[in-house]
Scaffold this motif. Structure first.
Motif, short mmCIF file in Angstrom:
data_model
loop_
_atom_site.label_atom_id
_atom_site.label_comp_id
_atom_site.label_asym_id
_atom_site.label_seq_id
_atom_site.Cartn_x
_atom_site.Cartn_y
_atom_site.Cartn_z
N PHE A 79 -18.59 83.46 123.70
CA PHE A 79 -19.68 82.96 122.92
C PHE A 79 -19.75 83.16 121.52
O PHE A 79 -19.84 84.35 120.98
N ILE A 80 -19.72 82.05 120.88
CA ILE A 80 -19.49 82.17 119.15
C ILE A 80 -20.76 82.33 118.63
O ILE A 80 -21.64 81.13 118.70
N PRO A 81 -20.83 83.39 117.67
CA PRO A 81 -22.24 83.31 117.03
C PRO A 81 -22.06 82.23 115.85
O PRO A 81 -20.82 82.29 115.14
N ASN A 82 -23.11 81.45 115.63
CA ASN A 82 -23.23 80.67 114.67
C ASN A 82 -21.92 79.52 114.29
O ASN A 82 -21.41 79.47 113.18
N PRO A 83 -21.75 79.02 115.45
CA PRO A 83 -20.57 77.81 115.68
C PRO A 83 -20.84 76.65 114.61
O PRO A 83 -22.07 76.24 114.24
N ILE A 84 -19.87 76.16 114.04
CA ILE A 84 -19.92 74.96 113.12
C ILE A 84 -19.61 73.59 113.85
O ILE A 84 -18.78 73.63 114.62
N VAL A 85 -20.70 72.69 113.91
CA VAL A 85 -20.50 71.49 114.60
C VAL A 85 -19.70 70.54 113.65
O VAL A 85 -20.13 70.19 112.61
N PRO A 86 -18.61 70.05 114.43
CA PRO A 86 -17.62 68.96 113.68
C PRO A 86 -18.33 67.76 113.28
O PRO A 86 -19.33 67.34 114.07
N GLY A 87 -18.07 67.46 111.98
CA GLY A 87 -18.65 66.04 111.36
C GLY A 87 -19.89 66.52 110.47
O GLY A 87 -20.26 65.77 109.92
N THR A 88 -20.30 67.86 110.56
CA THR A 88 -21.35 68.22 109.76
C THR A 88 -20.88 68.63 108.33
O THR A 88 -19.64 68.78 108.16
N GLU A 89 -21.91 68.79 107.38
CA GLU A 89 -21.25 69.23 106.08
C GLU A 89 -20.70 70.51 105.92
O GLU A 89 -19.99 70.96 105.18
#
Length: 516
Positions: A79-89
């Motif tokens: 489980f990754i803390p604070n994942p970055i969602v593809p396509g966002t800034e």
């Protein structure tokens, strides 16, 4: 994996590696439970030392982004803390690099664990410029406002501006305002000290003086001698510089010089810091014989002695004992003194006395680097306050009030405290000290007394080694006798309750012991 390494950025390489791996994990480039490259392999790829990669991996694990398995390697957490969602800034390395900077990994080693949670809790509890209404603050050593000769000081500030003009508001000599420097030696003559104005540097209180001295003398890992219980501000300075502090036991005659001699024979000590008169926090006064022994030892081992004279004027009974500075004859005693505790706490005006010219020149440079100069306006106002005779009148009145309040506190301790408590009656200063049985915990008592509206300073706040907390400092300067009696009665009841609870607990333990 692609990495952008900038060896000239000033950011440690292991932080650059850690942050970029974290970004690749959070944006999904490196998948959960995926194994990271071996440290040796990645180090060779990046052209850095293997330990740099090891440190980066350790940072990732501390933050919960990875985990390690002995003999297998380092893996991405499930489980990754604070994942970055593809396509966002956030889904670009450039935007990742523009995130709010973390200072993790940049702090000096001796600052990493400087903040002791318990001590911060104590300080937040006992320290206040003005306690809430109804709180009896025996933790304070600040006189109540009614004692301040405010009108006289106001007039002296105006007279100083009239006499010295705009020069009081301009940049000046780092060593101090010359008329004030010229006056201080005559002031110190009352302490039996022969000082020349060019032996002095004006500083913003004893705290700054100690900090400047420590900057000049001490490297991380050096050893400094203090009393086992001592001024918390000095301990904070030494700890912030990564210094090893060795505490020497003390009794009613001050630092145990016999123990000091043993320590000096076994350790390479860089400096001795002591409060020989009305010692903080115990109120002890170092005897004349011990002062001479201390100076002899310091001379034999060629160690500078820093003498803290924070309250030498506040003697309530007995004869003055010559200062270490007055007794010394080889120039190894450096004095820090101040008007703060004997006059106004908030003026932050003190001095360092150092007859060694080489050291004095380094001290002036250190002061110049720190803040260039202390406030000229305050120096001019205090000068006028003393020359007009206001200081002598104020001190005479203050000593009379202090003696009444000290006597009230001591008698209250005799009347209200359990006989197991050992309460000293100081010959001067701003506070009394109480030794308690080893089974009594002063911190726990403070938390209870806080709920009752009474504050004091527990032993843990002053200890070099916080392995015991069976003592407390009680300031008697801030409250009138009636308030002192009220607060001491509350403390006395709490102390009696704590002894009863300990006794009951011990009885329970004995009854549960196995029969052999």
């Amino acid at each position: 994996m692609y990495f952008h390494m900038d060896k000239n950025s000033g950011i440690p390489l292991y932080i650059q590696i850690e942050s970029q791996i974290a970004f690749l994990i959070r944006n999904g480039t490196i998948k959960p439970l995926e194994r990271l490259p071996a440290t040796r392999e990645l180090a060779e790829q990046l052209g850095v030392h293997r330990n740099t990669v090891v440190q980066a991996y350790q940072e990732l694990e501390v933050k919960g982004i990875t985990f390690s398995q002995i003999g297998s390697g380092t893996y991405v957490s499930k489980f990754i803390p604070n994942p970055i969602v593809p396509g966002t800034e956030m889904d670009s390395l450039a935007s990742f690099q523009q995130q709010k900077m973390s200072f993790d990994g940049l702090y000096a080693d001796h600052w990493l664990n400087l903040e002791d949670i318990d001590l911060l809790d104590i300080e937040n509890t006992i320290r206040s410029c003005e306690f809430p209404k109804g709180v009896i603050g025996f933790s304070s050593v600040v006189p109540d406002k009614s004692l301040f000769p405010l009108r006289e000081f106001q007039n002296c500030t105006y007279r100083a501006i009239q006499k010295f003009g705009v020069g009081l508001l301009e940049m000046g000599n780092t060593q101090g305002f010359q008329p004030f420097l010229d006056y201080v030696p005559s002031f110190l003559m009352k302490r039996g000290m022969r000082v020349k104005s060019d032996d002095l540097v004006v500083v913003s209180g004893i705290q700054q003086g100690l900090d400047l001295i420590s900057r000049i003398f001490l490297n991380p890992g050096d050893a400094v001698i203090t009393e086992e219980l001592t001024y918390r501000g000095a301990l904070n300075i030494f700890n912030s510089k990564g210094v090893k502090v060795i505490g020497i036991p003390l009794d009613q005659d001050g630092m145990r010089v016999d123990t000091l001699e043993t320590i000096l024979s076994r350790h390479r000590v860089k400096m001795i810091y002591t409060i020989p008169t009305f010692q903080n926090p115990t109120g002890a006064v170092m005897s004349l014989e011990r002062r001479k022994q201390l100076l002899a030892l310091a001379s034999r081992y060629q160690i500078p002695v820093v003498e803290d004279q924070f309250a030498n004027e506040l003697r309530l009974e007995g004869e003055d004992i010559p200062s270490l500075y007055s007794l010394g004859d080889n120039g190894n005693v450096i004095v820090v003194g101040s008007f703060s505790k004997i006059l106004f706490h908030g003026i932050r005006l003190g001095w360092v006395i150092a007859p060694n010219k080489e050291f004095l020149s380094k001290l002036i440079l250190a002061k110049k680097i720190n803040d260039w100069q202390s406030n000229y306006l305050i120096q001019g106002a205090i000068l006028e306050f003393c020359l007009e005779g206001y200081f002598d009148k104020y001190l005479k009145r203050k000593l009379k009030i202090l003696k009444t309040r000290r006597d009230t506190m001591h008698q209250a301790a005799m009347d209200f405290f359990p006989e197991e408590m050992v309460c000293n009656k100081p010959k001067g200063g701003l506070f009394s000290w109480v030794d308690m049985p080893r089974t009594t915990n002063a911190y726990e008592l403070l938390m209870e007394s806080k709920r009752k509206g009474v504050l004091f300073t527990p032993k843990r706040f002053f200890t070099v080694h916080s392995d015991a907390d069976n003592g407390m400092r009680l300031g008697y300067v801030s409250h009138e006798p009636g308030i002192i009696l009220e607060g001491m009665k509350i403390l006395g009841n709490l102390l009696k309750e704590s002894l009863v609870n300990v006794s009951s607990s011990q009885a329970t333990d004995r009854s549960a012991a196995p029969v052999i």
